[in-house]
Scaffold this motif. Sequence first.
Motif, PDB file in Angstrom:
ATOM      1  N   THR A 117       0.668  -1.214  -0.126  1.00  0.00           N
ATOM      2  CA  THR A 117      -0.041   0.085  -0.027  1.00  0.00           C
ATOM      3  C   THR A 117       0.870   1.326  -0.190  1.00  0.00           C
ATOM      4  O   THR A 117       0.613   2.135  -0.665  1.00  0.00           O
ATOM      5  CB  THR A 117      -0.827  -0.093   1.070  1.00  0.00           C
ATOM      6  OG1 THR A 117      -1.861  -1.389   0.982  1.00  0.00           O
ATOM      7  CG2 THR A 117      -1.697   1.058   1.232  1.00  0.00           C
ATOM      8  N   ARG A 145       3.842   1.634  -1.438  1.00  0.00           N
ATOM      9  CA  ARG A 145       4.512   1.870  -2.692  1.00  0.00           C
ATOM     10  C   ARG A 145       3.439   2.425  -3.555  1.00  0.00           C
ATOM     11  O   ARG A 145       3.674   3.466  -4.338  1.00  0.00           O
ATOM     12  CB  ARG A 145       4.696   0.238  -3.450  1.00  0.00           C
ATOM     13  CG  ARG A 145       5.884  -0.360  -2.724  1.00  0.00           C
ATOM     14  CD  ARG A 145       5.944  -1.650  -3.299  1.00  0.00           C
ATOM     15  NE  ARG A 145       7.176  -2.409  -3.041  1.00  0.00           N
ATOM     16  CZ  ARG A 145       8.332  -2.076  -3.808  1.00  0.00           C
ATOM     17  NH1 ARG A 145       8.311  -0.990  -4.520  1.00  0.00           N
ATOM     18  NH2 ARG A 145       9.335  -2.471  -3.359  1.00  0.00           N
ATOM     19  N   VAL A 146       1.978   1.818  -3.544  1.00  0.00           N
ATOM     20  CA  VAL A 146       1.109   2.305  -4.465  1.00  0.00           C
ATOM     21  C   VAL A 146       0.737   3.666  -4.164  1.00  0.00           C
ATOM     22  O   VAL A 146       0.695   4.539  -5.060  1.00  0.00           O
ATOM     23  CB  VAL A 146      -0.277   1.325  -4.392  1.00  0.00           C
ATOM     24  CG1 VAL A 146      -1.253   1.783  -5.028  1.00  0.00           C
ATOM     25  CG2 VAL A 146       0.181   0.051  -4.990  1.00  0.00           C
ATOM     26  N   ASP A 147       0.665   4.066  -2.730  1.00  0.00           N
ATOM     27  CA  ASP A 147       0.252   5.451  -2.435  1.00  0.00           C
ATOM     28  C   ASP A 147       1.298   6.433  -3.099  1.00  0.00           C
ATOM     29  O   ASP A 147       0.994   7.606  -3.407  1.00  0.00           O
ATOM     30  CB  ASP A 147       0.037   5.618  -0.997  1.00  0.00           C
ATOM     31  CG  ASP A 147      -1.103   4.851  -0.413  1.00  0.00           C
ATOM     32  OD1 ASP A 147      -2.035   4.502  -1.201  1.00  0.00           O
ATOM     33  OD2 ASP A 147      -1.141   4.760   0.798  1.00  0.00           O
ATOM     34  N   GLU A 156       3.581   5.920  -5.688  1.00  0.00           N
ATOM     35  CA  GLU A 156       3.358   6.120  -6.954  1.00  0.00           C
ATOM     36  C   GLU A 156       2.230   6.882  -7.725  1.00  0.00           C
ATOM     37  O   GLU A 156       2.230   7.751  -8.172  1.00  0.00           O
ATOM     38  CB  GLU A 156       3.368   4.459  -7.619  1.00  0.00           C
ATOM     39  CG  GLU A 156       4.568   3.785  -7.363  1.00  0.00           C
ATOM     40  CD  GLU A 156       4.527   2.521  -7.584  1.00  0.00           C
ATOM     41  OE1 GLU A 156       3.310   2.039  -8.333  1.00  0.00           O
ATOM     42  OE2 GLU A 156       5.354   1.605  -7.564  1.00  0.00           O
ATOM     43  N   GLN A 157       0.999   6.516  -6.910  1.00  0.00           N
ATOM     44  CA  GLN A 157      -0.085   7.449  -7.291  1.00  0.00           C
ATOM     45  C   GLN A 157       0.109   8.996  -7.097  1.00  0.00           C
ATOM     46  O   GLN A 157      -0.371   9.545  -7.899  1.00  0.00           O
ATOM     47  CB  GLN A 157      -1.365   6.808  -6.643  1.00  0.00           C
ATOM     48  CG  GLN A 157      -1.908   5.459  -7.092  1.00  0.00           C
ATOM     49  CD  GLN A 157      -2.855   4.829  -6.602  1.00  0.00           C
ATOM     50  OE1 GLN A 157      -3.394   5.152  -5.491  1.00  0.00           O
ATOM     51  NE2 GLN A 157      -3.696   3.628  -6.964  1.00  0.00           N
ATOM     52  N   LEU A 158       0.373   9.235  -5.839  1.00  0.00           N
ATOM     53  CA  LEU A 158       0.612  10.662  -5.724  1.00  0.00           C
ATOM     54  C   LEU A 158       1.499  11.256  -6.455  1.00  0.00           C
ATOM     55  O   LEU A 158       1.220  12.429  -6.989  1.00  0.00           O
ATOM     56  CB  LEU A 158       1.113  10.876  -3.979  1.00  0.00           C
ATOM     57  CG  LEU A 158       1.346  12.084  -3.635  1.00  0.00           C
ATOM     58  CD1 LEU A 158       0.161  13.013  -3.552  1.00  0.00           C
ATOM     59  CD2 LEU A 158       1.949  12.311  -2.412  1.00  0.00           C
ATOM     60  N   ASN A 198       2.412  10.313  -9.482  1.00  0.00           N
ATOM     61  CA  ASN A 198       1.678  10.360 -10.974  1.00  0.00           C
ATOM     62  C   ASN A 198       0.794  11.574 -11.074  1.00  0.00           C
ATOM     63  O   ASN A 198       0.595  12.167 -11.893  1.00  0.00           O
ATOM     64  CB  ASN A 198       0.869   8.915 -10.911  1.00  0.00           C
ATOM     65  CG  ASN A 198       1.807   7.727 -11.241  1.00  0.00           C
ATOM     66  OD1 ASN A 198       1.667   6.788 -11.179  1.00  0.00           O
ATOM     67  ND2 ASN A 198       3.341   8.129 -11.792  1.00  0.00           N
ATOM     68  N   ARG A 199      -0.070  11.713  -9.835  1.00  0.00           N
ATOM     69  CA  ARG A 199      -1.051  12.753 -10.017  1.00  0.00           C
ATOM     70  C   ARG A 199      -0.428  14.074 -10.003  1.00  0.00           C
ATOM     71  O   ARG A 199      -1.048  15.114 -10.527  1.00  0.00           O
ATOM     72  CB  ARG A 199      -2.040  12.770  -8.786  1.00  0.00           C
ATOM     73  CG  ARG A 199      -2.993  11.760  -8.601  1.00  0.00           C
ATOM     74  CD  ARG A 199      -4.132  11.837  -7.553  1.00  0.00           C
ATOM     75  NE  ARG A 199      -3.384  12.076  -6.483  1.00  0.00           N
ATOM     76  CZ  ARG A 199      -3.310  11.092  -5.629  1.00  0.00           C
ATOM     77  NH1 ARG A 199      -3.461   9.809  -5.991  1.00  0.00           N
ATOM     78  NH2 ARG A 199      -2.857  11.314  -4.388  1.00  0.00           N
ATOM     79  N   ASN A 250       5.688  10.909 -13.929  1.00  0.00           N
ATOM     80  CA  ASN A 250       5.259   9.594 -14.897  1.00  0.00           C
ATOM     81  C   ASN A 250       5.962   8.455 -14.661  1.00  0.00           C
ATOM     82  O   ASN A 250       5.492   7.399 -14.632  1.00  0.00           O
ATOM     83  CB  ASN A 250       4.606   9.869 -16.106  1.00  0.00           C
ATOM     84  CG  ASN A 250       3.863  10.947 -16.377  1.00  0.00           C
ATOM     85  OD1 ASN A 250       2.711  11.137 -15.749  1.00  0.00           O
ATOM     86  ND2 ASN A 250       3.856  11.920 -17.323  1.00  0.00           N
TER      87      ASN A 250
END
Length: 169
Positions: A59, A61-63, A65-67, A69-70, A74
């Motif tokens: 989680t 890692r994903v958090d 990456e997503q932050l 990316n937003r 990229n």
Amino acid sequence: MAAAAHEDARTLVESVIDPEMPMLTLADLGVIRDVDIDQNGAVVVTITPTYSGCPALATMRVDIEQLLNRHGYNQVRVDTSLTPPWSSDWITESGMRKLREAGYSPPGRAPAPGTGPVPLTLTTPPRAVSCPQCGSPRTELVSEFGATLCKAHYRCIACLEPFDHVKEI
């Protein structure tokens, strides 16, 4: 421009909330080891989990990456480093304060590594844990494992309130 992008990426990563203790950021918890931008422009984040088998690692890692990316980053890579192992001593003073304010008993100093053989013990060494509600040192261990592996569950003998203690590692 590269320095500004690097500082912006670091600031963003340091703001990510810990999935198990949402009163803390990953920076408060001390799991962020490095944030860099490689020669291809990818943001490379290195984190050290609190436990090598920490279920929150995916989680985190994903958090991250997503932050990123937003915010226009990229290309993101999140690496895990287990050396040196995470220590509860890496929790910031702000993190310790936030734990207390949220009703957790923050960890004391991590045990110092010894030299020579490691003695085998079949029980958990006793901790000096004070109640985060009333401050009493009269507490008892209910369970070595709380809601997550990094917490133990205690009860205050003085005010009878249950609470979690973040373990010293």
